[in-house]
Write an enzyme that holds these catalytic residues in place. Structure first.
Site, PDB file in Angstrom:
ATOM      1  N   GLY A 267       0.827  -1.200   0.000  1.00 35.12           N
ATOM      2  CA  GLY A 267       0.000   0.000   0.000  1.00 35.12           C
ATOM      3  C   GLY A 267       0.857   1.244   0.000  1.00 35.12           C
TER       4      GLY A 267
ATOM      5  CB  SER B 111      -2.648   2.858   1.931  1.00 34.30           C
ATOM      6  OG  SER B 111      -1.732   1.904   2.441  1.00 34.30           O
TER       7      SER B 111
ATOM      8  CE  LYS C 135       2.834   0.827   3.791  1.00 30.59           C
ATOM      9  NZ  LYS C 135       2.372   2.209   4.025  1.00 30.59           N
TER      10      LYS C 135
ATOM     11  CB  THR D 119      12.564  -3.274   9.304  1.00 30.92           C
ATOM     12  OG1 THR D 119      11.513  -2.527   8.654  1.00 30.92           O
ATOM     13  CG2 THR D 119      12.202  -4.752   9.302  1.00 30.92           C
TER      14      THR D 119
ATOM     15  CG  HIS E 228       2.927   1.544  13.912  1.00 33.81           C
ATOM     16  ND1 HIS E 228       3.074   0.589  12.933  1.00 33.81           N
ATOM     17  CD2 HIS E 228       2.663   2.697  13.270  1.00 33.81           C
ATOM     18  CE1 HIS E 228       2.910   1.150  11.748  1.00 33.81           C
ATOM     19  NE2 HIS E 228       2.668   2.432  11.932  1.00 33.81           N
ATOM     20  NE  ARG E 229       7.496   0.481  20.645  1.00 38.08           N
ATOM     21  CZ  ARG E 229       8.628   1.034  21.026  1.00 38.08           C
ATOM     22  NH1 ARG E 229       8.597   2.116  21.801  1.00 38.08           N
ATOM     23  NH2 ARG E 229       9.784   0.521  20.663  1.00 38.08           N
TER      24      ARG E 229
ATOM     25  NE  ARG F 159      -2.246   0.419  14.116  1.00 38.43           N
ATOM     26  CZ  ARG F 159      -1.429   1.177  13.379  1.00 38.43           C
ATOM     27  NH1 ARG F 159      -1.605   2.479  13.367  1.00 38.43           N
ATOM     28  NH2 ARG F 159      -0.451   0.644  12.685  1.00 38.43           N
TER      29      ARG F 159
ATOM     30  CG  ASP G  13       4.920  -2.168   9.547  1.00 41.10           C
ATOM     31  OD1 ASP G  13       5.327  -1.675   8.478  1.00 41.10           O
ATOM     32  OD2 ASP G  13       3.921  -1.741  10.162  1.00 41.10           O
TER      33      ASP G  13
END
Length: 400
Positions: free
Chosen positions: A229, A233, A235, A254, A271-272, A274, A301
């Site tokens: 994506g 988006s 993804k 990464t 991110h964490r 979620r 990711d």
């Protein structure tokens, strides 16, 4: 043991009354669902909902032999009238077991939210577990011996409940997982089926009678998935969603920490936030050893940042170095990664950017990165059972 699903929707039903959302607007025909209610072998009714007697008649069943009515969650709204001949509904205290004259045994399972789950064992030994909407088991020590033959749960609203059950062996490869309490969080039809299949679950229309312990052809959970994506988006959300019903996921970041970059720190924090609390995180670009190990599912990711690291390592940004072995060295790294993906026994979901459809980069190094990422994505996708392209938050299945 047979289970007739008199309803499979959320407590308010689907579509919700007077709700103008797109999911409710398209919840028609077989996708329209009354509040979830289960009739077990004609003798046990789990959750009494409005119109239960009529729903049973439409399904070719009768409530005339029901000896016990058990509720799993508080009922909001007007009181539900108990049809003539039915016993008064009740709830079993957590941890207690009830023996019915029909030979069924019902044990109340404590939840981490208001409500009660019920584990039902039939006279022939078949076992099912029914969980209330929005709830996950609070304690599973007693369920570690054997997997249930069927689990009916709020798979969309509480995927972590399924992860907890899998972690202790209560849900195994042969367990038939059926999604109930379905609400308007996910558009009905193909999108709902796609999301449930990724969790190893399925949905059935209201009125369906299921044979507990019978074989059902449920799509296998893809072992290797690539999610592509563009920027923002959705993804990463899609990739995380695919594994949130599985325990012990290892999230492989990464991108590193990038000390001092506050914008990057904000992205990492989002991110964490979620991720389920049971997931672990590893910040590394050394993917080949992880793929070679046995272990829980991997969420990588992302591959685009892995490629940046790999190109840094081989000096790919310098034209002279690139021509003098850098290109060959990068090809070897990509080949090693794709070979590891092909050989891995782990469940893997990887995220990557799709950058080849935008503006042509102004620099030679930018064009080189774009081209190499396209090649990496194609090589990685070739080793995956499922490949998705996410556009505006919508996942398009390219393979699988």
């Amino acid at each position: 043991m047979d289970v007739t699903l008199l309803g499979t929707g959320a407590p308010a039903g689907l579509p919700r009354p007077h709700c103008p959302c797109a999911a409710c607007a398209t919840a028609l025909g077989a996708d329209a669902r009354a509040a979830t209610s289960l009739l077990v072998d004609g003798a046990l009714l789990l959750d009494l909902t409005p119109g239960a007697a009529l729903a049973a008649a439409r399904a070719g069943a009768s409530l005339g032999q029901v000896a016990q009515v058990l509720l799993t969650h508080p009922h909001d709204g007007p009181a539900v009238e108990v049809p003539a001949g039915l016993p008064q509904p009740g709830r079993v205290p957590d941890g207690r077991e009830l023996a019915l004259l029909s030979g069924h045994r019902v044990r109340a399972v404590a939840m981490d939210a208001p409500g009660t789950g019920y584990a039902v064992t039939a006279p022939d030994g078949l076992r099912l577990l029914y969980l209330p909407p929005g709830g996950a088991p609070a304690g599973l020590e007693e369920d570690t011996a054997d997997s249930y033959d069927m689990v009916l749960a709020d798979v969309v609203g509480r995927p972590d409940a399924l992860a907890k059950l899998r972690a202790v062996g209560s849900v195994g490869p042969a367990t038939d997982v059926v999604a109930v309490h379905l609400d308007h969080d996910v558009p009905p039809g193909p999108e709902l089926r796609r999301r449930l299949a990724a969790a190893g679950a399925r949905a059935v229309p209201d009125g369906t009678t299921l044979a507990v312990g019978g074989y059902e052809e449920v799509p296998d959970v893809p072992r290797r998935t690539l999610v592509l994506g563009g920027a923002r988006s959705g993804k990463s959300v899609e990739a995380e969603r695919r594994l949130e019903s599985f325990p012990g996921v290892l999230y492989v970041a990464t991108g590193g920490t990038r000390g001092g970059d506050t914008e990057w720190a904000g992205r990492v924090a989002a991110h964490r936030e979620r991720r389920p609390g049971s997931w672990r995180t590893a910040e590394t670009c050394d993917l080949v050893p992880l793929l070679a190990e046995d272990g829980p599912p991997l969420l990588v990711d992302c591959l685009s940042l892995w490629l940046t690291d790999a190109m840094d390592a081989v000096g790919a940004w310098d034209d002279a170095v690139w021509a003098d072995g850098g290109e060959r060295a990068l090809r070897e790294r990509v080949a090693a990664l794709t070979a590891a993906v092909r050989a891995t026994s782990r469940t893997v979901v990887a995220v990557s950017n799709e950058v080849g459809s935008g503006i042509v980069p102004a620099t030679a190094s930018g064009r080189r990165y774009r081209d190499e990422l396209g090649r990496l994505n194609a090589a990685f996708a070739a080793e995956c059972e499922q490949v998705l392209l996410v556009v505006a938050g919508q996942a398009l299945v390219l393979r699988g």
